[in-house]
Design a protein around this motif. Structure first.
Motif, PDB file in Angstrom:
ATOM      1  N   PRO A 257      30.580  49.328  39.873  1.00  0.00           N
ATOM      2  CA  PRO A 257      31.490  48.812  40.905  1.00  0.00           C
ATOM      3  C   PRO A 257      30.955  49.076  42.317  1.00  0.00           C
ATOM      4  CG  PRO A 257      32.380  50.808  39.944  1.00  0.00           C
ATOM      5  CD  PRO A 257      31.139  50.470  39.169  1.00  0.00           C
ATOM      6  N   ARG A 258      31.570  48.408  43.262  1.00  0.00           N
ATOM      7  CA  ARG A 258      31.151  48.474  44.663  1.00  0.00           C
ATOM      8  C   ARG A 258      31.050  49.911  45.175  1.00  0.00           C
ATOM      9  NH1 ARG A 258      34.009  49.512  48.714  1.00  0.00           N
ATOM     10  NH2 ARG A 258      35.943  49.115  47.637  1.00  0.00           N
ATOM     11  N   ASN A 259      32.029  50.753  44.854  1.00  0.00           N
ATOM     12  CA  ASN A 259      31.999  52.126  45.389  1.00  0.00           C
ATOM     13  C   ASN A 259      30.806  52.918  44.840  1.00  0.00           C
ATOM     14  OD1 ASN A 259      33.291  52.142  42.891  1.00  0.00           O
ATOM     15  ND2 ASN A 259      35.019  53.377  43.556  1.00  0.00           N
TER      16      ASN A 259
ATOM     17  N   CYS B 188      32.517  60.391  39.180  1.00  0.00           N
ATOM     18  CA  CYS B 188      31.692  60.784  40.330  1.00  0.00           C
ATOM     19  C   CYS B 188      31.883  62.206  40.835  1.00  0.00           C
ATOM     20  CB  CYS B 188      31.889  59.809  41.474  1.00  0.00           C
ATOM     21  SG  CYS B 188      33.408  60.051  42.410  1.00  0.00           S
TER      22      CYS B 188
ATOM     23  N   GLU C  36      32.152  43.440  36.109  1.00  0.00           N
ATOM     24  CA  GLU C  36      32.026  44.692  36.849  1.00  0.00           C
ATOM     25  C   GLU C  36      32.943  45.752  36.251  1.00  0.00           C
ATOM     26  OE1 GLU C  36      31.559  44.604  41.222  1.00  0.00           O
ATOM     27  OE2 GLU C  36      33.424  45.749  41.213  1.00  0.00           O
TER      28      GLU C  36
ATOM     29  N   CYS D 246      27.642  52.193  32.008  1.00  0.00           N
ATOM     30  CA  CYS D 246      27.999  50.818  32.354  1.00  0.00           C
ATOM     31  C   CYS D 246      27.029  49.827  31.727  1.00  0.00           C
ATOM     32  CB  CYS D 246      28.016  50.633  33.869  1.00  0.00           C
ATOM     33  SG  CYS D 246      29.393  51.440  34.691  1.00  0.00           S
TER      34      CYS D 246
ATOM     35  N   TRP E 291      34.437  54.864  38.027  1.00  0.00           N
ATOM     36  CA  TRP E 291      33.503  55.600  38.889  1.00  0.00           C
ATOM     37  C   TRP E 291      34.216  56.787  39.517  1.00  0.00           C
ATOM     38  CZ3 TRP E 291      29.096  57.426  39.963  1.00  0.00           C
ATOM     39  CH2 TRP E 291      28.790  57.941  41.228  1.00  0.00           C
ATOM     40  N   GLU E 292      35.442  56.594  39.952  1.00  0.00           N
ATOM     41  CA  GLU E 292      36.182  57.683  40.574  1.00  0.00           C
ATOM     42  C   GLU E 292      36.350  58.853  39.612  1.00  0.00           C
ATOM     43  OE1 GLU E 292      39.701  55.705  41.929  1.00  0.00           O
ATOM     44  OE2 GLU E 292      38.584  54.587  43.452  1.00  0.00           O
TER      45      GLU E 292
ATOM     46  N   GLU F 136      35.496  48.867  36.232  1.00  0.00           N
ATOM     47  CA  GLU F 136      36.635  49.201  37.092  1.00  0.00           C
ATOM     48  C   GLU F 136      36.237  50.332  38.048  1.00  0.00           C
ATOM     49  OE1 GLU F 136      39.762  47.866  37.131  1.00  0.00           O
ATOM     50  OE2 GLU F 136      39.081  46.384  35.667  1.00  0.00           O
ATOM     51  N   GLU F 137      36.666  50.226  39.297  1.00  0.00           N
ATOM     52  CA  GLU F 137      36.350  51.274  40.275  1.00  0.00           C
ATOM     53  C   GLU F 137      36.909  52.623  39.839  1.00  0.00           C
ATOM     54  OE1 GLU F 137      36.916  50.450  44.384  1.00  0.00           O
ATOM     55  OE2 GLU F 137      35.762  48.603  44.288  1.00  0.00           O
ATOM     56  N   SER F 138      38.016  52.612  39.127  1.00  0.00           N
ATOM     57  CA  SER F 138      38.612  53.879  38.681  1.00  0.00           C
ATOM     58  C   SER F 138      37.688  54.632  37.726  1.00  0.00           C
ATOM     59  CB  SER F 138      39.964  53.632  38.026  1.00  0.00           C
ATOM     60  OG  SER F 138      39.820  52.815  36.884  1.00  0.00           O
TER      61      SER F 138
END
Length: 133
Positions: A83-85, A45, A35, A75, A41-42, A37-39
C-alpha cells in the motif's frame, strides 16, 4: 520519444535484472492483482514512519528494512502490491545513502525472500529505484 528504463542490481554472483518495459527477454509472470489494505502495513510496521527512515543510520535502516522486506514478501506471495503508506516508507529509506544501504542489505541477503525478489517486482519498488538510482 519512448523512455526506456532498464535497471540491474547485482549482489555477488546473483544478478537481479529489473528489466525494461520493451525488453522481451525478461519473463513476464502474472501481474499483481490488487493493493494490500493499508491496515495490514500498520499492523506489520511496528510504528515506523517516513520521518524515522529519512533520518536513520545504517544499523537502524537495516532493522527498518527487515520489517519492510518481510512485509513485501508477504504481499508478493499473495500477488498484492504494497500500500501507499508502505511505499512511502520504502522511498524514504532509499532517499539517502544509509537507508539505501540498509534496504539493499536486507533485500538482497534475506534467505526467506522468494517471491518478492523475482519478476514481476512490486511497482512501488520499481518506482522507488527509478526515483533514487
Amino acid at each position: 520519444n519512448k523512455r526506456r528504463i532498464s535497471l540491474t542490481v547485482t549482489h555477488g554472483w546473483f544478478p537481479f535484472n529489473l528489466g525494461s518495459k520493451d525488453d522481451a527477454s525478461v519473463p513476464q509472470p502474472r501481474p499483481y492483482d490488487s493493493e494490500a489494505e493499508e491496515s495490514t502495513w500498520e499492523e506489520a510496521c511496528e510504528g515506523i514512519t517516513v520521518e524515522d527512515v529519512e533520518e536513520c543510520g545504517v544499523v537502524e535502516a537495516a532493522d527498518y528494512a527487515d520489517i519492510l522486506v518481510a512485509y513485501m514478501e508477504s504481499c508478493s506471495r499473495n500477488r498484492l502490491r504494497i500500500p501507499r503508506n508502505a511505499a512511502e516508507v520504502m522511498s524514504g529509506l532509499l532517499s539517502h545513502p544509509a537507508g539505501a544501504q540498509g534496504f539493499w542489505t536486507s533485500f538482497l541477503t534475506d534467505p526467506d525472500l522468494v517471491s518478492s525478489t523475482k519478476p514481476s517486482y512490486d511497482p512501488a519498488l520499481v518506482e522507488a529505484i527509478a526515483s533514487f538510482p
